[in-house]
Design a protein around this motif. Structure first.
Motif, PDB file in Angstrom:
ATOM      1  N   LEU A   1      14.222  44.627 -22.359  1.00 16.40           N
ATOM      2  CA  LEU A   1      13.678  45.016 -23.665  1.00 16.40           C
ATOM      3  C   LEU A   1      13.674  43.794 -24.570  1.00 16.40           C
ATOM      4  O   LEU A   1      14.448  42.855 -24.364  1.00 16.40           O
ATOM      5  CB  LEU A   1      14.538  46.100 -24.320  1.00 16.40           C
ATOM      6  N   GLU A   2      12.813  43.848 -25.576  1.00 14.51           N
ATOM      7  CA  GLU A   2      12.782  42.780 -26.578  1.00 14.51           C
ATOM      8  C   GLU A   2      12.841  43.393 -27.964  1.00 14.51           C
ATOM      9  O   GLU A   2      12.328  44.488 -28.181  1.00 14.51           O
ATOM     10  CB  GLU A   2      11.476  41.989 -26.470  1.00 14.51           C
ATOM     11  N   ASP A   3      13.447  42.682 -28.876  1.00 11.25           N
ATOM     12  CA  ASP A   3      13.445  43.131 -30.268  1.00 11.25           C
ATOM     13  C   ASP A   3      13.680  41.935 -31.170  1.00 11.25           C
ATOM     14  O   ASP A   3      14.274  40.928 -30.761  1.00 11.25           O
ATOM     15  CB  ASP A   3      14.532  44.194 -30.513  1.00 11.25           C
ATOM     16  N   ALA A   4      13.214  42.052 -32.394  1.00  8.64           N
ATOM     17  CA  ALA A   4      13.442  40.987 -33.375  1.00  8.64           C
ATOM     18  C   ALA A   4      13.855  41.598 -34.706  1.00  8.64           C
ATOM     19  O   ALA A   4      13.538  41.093 -35.773  1.00  8.64           O
ATOM     20  CB  ALA A   4      12.187  40.130 -33.542  1.00  8.64           C
ATOM     21  N   GLY A   5      14.567  42.720 -34.629  1.00  8.13           N
ATOM     22  CA  GLY A   5      14.994  43.394 -35.850  1.00  8.13           C
ATOM     23  C   GLY A   5      16.418  43.901 -35.714  1.00  8.13           C
ATOM     24  O   GLY A   5      17.285  43.223 -35.179  1.00  8.13           O
ATOM     25  N   PHE A   6      16.606  45.143 -36.164  1.00  4.52           N
ATOM     26  CA  PHE A   6      17.939  45.726 -36.199  1.00  4.52           C
ATOM     27  C   PHE A   6      18.573  45.809 -34.802  1.00  4.52           C
ATOM     28  O   PHE A   6      19.752  45.490 -34.613  1.00  4.52           O
ATOM     29  CB  PHE A   6      17.855  47.123 -36.827  1.00  4.52           C
TER      30      PHE A   6
ATOM     31  N   LEU B   1      18.204  34.435 -26.353  1.00  6.23           N
ATOM     32  CA  LEU B   1      18.086  34.413 -27.816  1.00  6.23           C
ATOM     33  C   LEU B   1      16.987  33.458 -28.254  1.00  6.23           C
ATOM     34  O   LEU B   1      16.766  32.425 -27.629  1.00  6.23           O
ATOM     35  CB  LEU B   1      19.418  33.983 -28.434  1.00  6.23           C
ATOM     36  N   GLY B   2      16.318  33.834 -29.349  1.00  3.36           N
ATOM     37  CA  GLY B   2      15.279  32.959 -29.877  1.00  3.36           C
ATOM     38  C   GLY B   2      15.054  33.204 -31.356  1.00  3.36           C
ATOM     39  O   GLY B   2      15.662  34.088 -31.958  1.00  3.36           O
ATOM     40  N   GLY B   3      14.193  32.403 -31.931  1.00  2.64           N
ATOM     41  CA  GLY B   3      13.864  32.584 -33.348  1.00  2.64           C
ATOM     42  C   GLY B   3      14.881  31.932 -34.264  1.00  2.64           C
ATOM     43  O   GLY B   3      15.807  31.265 -33.824  1.00  2.64           O
ATOM     44  N   ASP B   4      14.660  32.158 -35.566  1.00  2.00           N
ATOM     45  CA  ASP B   4      15.535  31.545 -36.574  1.00  2.00           C
ATOM     46  C   ASP B   4      16.871  32.260 -36.652  1.00  2.00           C
ATOM     47  O   ASP B   4      16.981  33.417 -36.266  1.00  2.00           O
ATOM     48  CB  ASP B   4      14.865  31.637 -37.955  1.00  2.00           C
ATOM     49  N   LEU B   5      17.857  31.540 -37.201  1.00  2.00           N
ATOM     50  CA  LEU B   5      19.138  32.170 -37.505  1.00  2.00           C
ATOM     51  C   LEU B   5      18.981  32.968 -38.798  1.00  2.00           C
ATOM     52  O   LEU B   5      18.500  32.442 -39.798  1.00  2.00           O
ATOM     53  CB  LEU B   5      20.225  31.111 -37.705  1.00  2.00           C
ATOM     54  N   VAL B   6      19.368  34.233 -38.747  1.00  2.00           N
ATOM     55  CA  VAL B   6      19.193  35.111 -39.900  1.00  2.00           C
ATOM     56  C   VAL B   6      20.544  35.692 -40.301  1.00  2.00           C
ATOM     57  O   VAL B   6      21.283  36.182 -39.450  1.00  2.00           O
ATOM     58  CB  VAL B   6      18.227  36.270 -39.538  1.00  2.00           C
ATOM     59  N   PRO B   7      20.875  35.646 -41.604  1.00  2.00           N
ATOM     60  CA  PRO B   7      22.126  36.275 -42.047  1.00  2.00           C
ATOM     61  C   PRO B   7      21.956  37.785 -42.205  1.00  2.00           C
ATOM     62  O   PRO B   7      20.889  38.247 -42.634  1.00  2.00           O
ATOM     63  CB  PRO B   7      22.403  35.610 -43.402  1.00  2.00           C
TER      64      PRO B   7
ATOM     65  N   VAL C   1      22.150  44.448 -33.269  1.00  3.27           N
ATOM     66  CA  VAL C   1      23.204  45.283 -32.662  1.00  3.27           C
ATOM     67  C   VAL C   1      23.503  44.805 -31.239  1.00  3.27           C
ATOM     68  O   VAL C   1      24.666  44.734 -30.830  1.00  3.27           O
ATOM     69  CB  VAL C   1      22.807  46.778 -32.676  1.00  3.27           C
ATOM     70  N   TRP C   2      22.475  44.475 -30.466  1.00  6.35           N
ATOM     71  CA  TRP C   2      22.700  43.977 -29.100  1.00  6.35           C
ATOM     72  C   TRP C   2      23.634  42.770 -29.112  1.00  6.35           C
ATOM     73  O   TRP C   2      24.532  42.655 -28.300  1.00  6.35           O
ATOM     74  CB  TRP C   2      21.383  43.566 -28.438  1.00  6.35           C
ATOM     75  N   GLN C   3      23.380  41.864 -30.052  1.00 10.10           N
ATOM     76  CA  GLN C   3      24.200  40.646 -30.096  1.00 10.10           C
ATOM     77  C   GLN C   3      25.635  40.958 -30.507  1.00 10.10           C
ATOM     78  O   GLN C   3      26.584  40.399 -29.963  1.00 10.10           O
ATOM     79  CB  GLN C   3      23.601  39.626 -31.069  1.00 10.10           C
ATOM     80  N   HIS C   4      25.785  41.861 -31.470  1.00 10.44           N
ATOM     81  CA  HIS C   4      27.133  42.255 -31.896  1.00 10.44           C
ATOM     82  C   HIS C   4      27.898  42.886 -30.726  1.00 10.44           C
ATOM     83  O   HIS C   4      29.048  42.531 -30.453  1.00 10.44           O
ATOM     84  CB  HIS C   4      27.032  43.234 -33.073  1.00 10.44           C
ATOM     85  N   GLU C   5      27.225  43.804 -30.022  1.00  8.43           N
ATOM     86  CA  GLU C   5      27.891  44.496 -28.914  1.00  8.43           C
ATOM     87  C   GLU C   5      28.144  43.545 -27.746  1.00  8.43           C
ATOM     88  O   GLU C   5      29.174  43.629 -27.082  1.00  8.43           O
ATOM     89  CB  GLU C   5      27.070  45.712 -28.461  1.00  8.43           C
ATOM     90  N   PHE C   6      27.202  42.642 -27.518  1.00  9.62           N
ATOM     91  CA  PHE C   6      27.394  41.661 -26.436  1.00  9.62           C
ATOM     92  C   PHE C   6      28.620  40.794 -26.731  1.00  9.62           C
ATOM     93  O   PHE C   6      29.386  40.461 -25.827  1.00  9.62           O
ATOM     94  CB  PHE C   6      26.142  40.794 -26.273  1.00  9.62           C
ATOM     95  N   ASP C   7      28.804  40.449 -27.993  1.00  5.38           N
ATOM     96  CA  ASP C   7      30.000  39.694 -28.388  1.00  5.38           C
ATOM     97  C   ASP C   7      31.269  40.399 -27.919  1.00  5.38           C
ATOM     98  O   ASP C   7      32.215  39.756 -27.446  1.00  5.38           O
ATOM     99  CB  ASP C   7      30.070  39.550 -29.924  1.00  5.38           C
TER     100      ASP C   7
ATOM    101  N   PRO D   1      20.582  34.572 -34.176  1.00  2.00           N
ATOM    102  CA  PRO D   1      19.163  34.441 -33.861  1.00  2.00           C
ATOM    103  C   PRO D   1      18.441  35.783 -34.053  1.00  2.00           C
ATOM    104  O   PRO D   1      18.992  36.840 -33.769  1.00  2.00           O
ATOM    105  CB  PRO D   1      19.142  34.026 -32.394  1.00  2.00           C
ATOM    106  N   GLU D   2      17.211  35.673 -34.506  1.00  2.00           N
ATOM    107  CA  GLU D   2      16.459  36.862 -34.888  1.00  2.00           C
ATOM    108  C   GLU D   2      15.931  37.649 -33.682  1.00  2.00           C
ATOM    109  O   GLU D   2      15.898  38.868 -33.687  1.00  2.00           O
ATOM    110  CB  GLU D   2      15.275  36.390 -35.744  1.00  2.00           C
ATOM    111  N   ALA D   3      15.526  36.921 -32.647  1.00  2.00           N
ATOM    112  CA  ALA D   3      14.830  37.565 -31.524  1.00  2.00           C
ATOM    113  C   ALA D   3      15.706  37.583 -30.273  1.00  2.00           C
ATOM    114  O   ALA D   3      16.380  36.603 -29.968  1.00  2.00           O
ATOM    115  CB  ALA D   3      13.531  36.825 -31.228  1.00  2.00           C
TER     116      ALA D   3
END
Ligand code: ZN
Length: 244
Positions: free
Chosen positions: A193-198, A152-158, A202-208, A176-178
């Motif tokens: 893969l890398e992403d800094a958007g939607f 994980l990287g970047g700013d925390l985004v709501p 989703v990856w983070q939600h599913e990883f949870d 985290p955004e990225a």
């Protein structure tokens, strides 16, 4: 606090049939905080009854029979304890895994979700699927992530998130955004893969989900208050379903 523990209805287990001295295949075992074992026997076996017995927590007499279960019927809802425990790594990349993923894709599309993790269909294994149709020119292609790891990287985004296991609840979660994700595909090939958007979201939600974490675990006091009634109703429904 999750004191109870359910063995998913989709993991087939052999448990001693207490009081009968034999073995039955159970479809669920639920240990209540007060120490009750509720055993619902697999309808496919001869032993059709619900058994309650006072036992000590932590000494469940079971062993897993099949690691990848039969085809999941539906999406598991909060507060099924399978959603609250860390999932086990996928070790075998076989037809059973392929069939599981195909079924998960059907269930995700029926529910119009962007992602679905195996624990959400009652399978406590480390894999999830994601389908992003927001930028698609052709038909969307679901991606499968097996035994994923995140950097994980970047700013925390709501961002407001929902969950197919908790319909009617939406919670703003800061993440985290990225994200860089490393995972295996259905053939057992590693990819990154890398992403800094939607998708990163989703990856983070599913990883949870693979860690046994839900958006309800990320609620602030205001969310907690706003969703108290809905969540309470879901808990009551689950209790009733477990009793049946
Ligand atoms: Zn979810």
């Amino acid at each position: 606090m999750v004191e109870s523990r359910t063995i998913s209805s989709l993991e087939r287990l052999k448990v001693p049939a207490i009081g009968r001295g034999g073995q039955c295949t159970a479809e669920s075992i639920l240990v209540r905080p007060e120490g009750f074992l509720v055993l619902r026997i697999d309808p496919g076996t001869r032993c059709r009854w619900i058994l309650r017995s006072r036992i000590h927590r932590g000494s469940l007499p079971f062993r897993t029979v099949n690691s990848i279960p039969e085809q999941p019927e539906k999406i598991v809802l909060y507060p099924d304890p399978v959603l609250a425990r860390p999932a086990e790594p996928v070790e075998v990349f076989d037809e059973g895994l392929q069939a599981l993923v195909e079924r998960m894709i059907e269930l995700m599309r029926d529910a119009q979700g962007a992602g679905l993790a195996a624990p959400q269909v009652g399978v406590s294994r480390r894999l999830f699927i994601v389908e992003d149709d927001s930028e698609a020119e052709g038909p969307p292609i679901p991606s499968v992530f097996i035994n994923p790891e995140l950097e994980l990287g970047g700013d925390l985004v709501p961002f407001e998130e929902g969950c197919l296991s908790i319909p009617d609840v939406r919670i703003t979660v800061r993440r985290p955004e990225a994200v860089r994700i490393k995972a295996f595909d259905l053939q057992g090939q590693a990819f990154e893969l890398e992403d800094a958007g939607f998708l990163a979201r989703v990856w983070q939600h599913e990883f949870d989900h693979l860690e046994g974490v839900l958006i309800t675990d990320r609620m602030n006091p205001r969310d907690r208050l706003a969703n108290r009634k809905t969540l309470k109703e879901m808990r009551l429904d689950f209790e009733e379903d477990s009793e049946r």
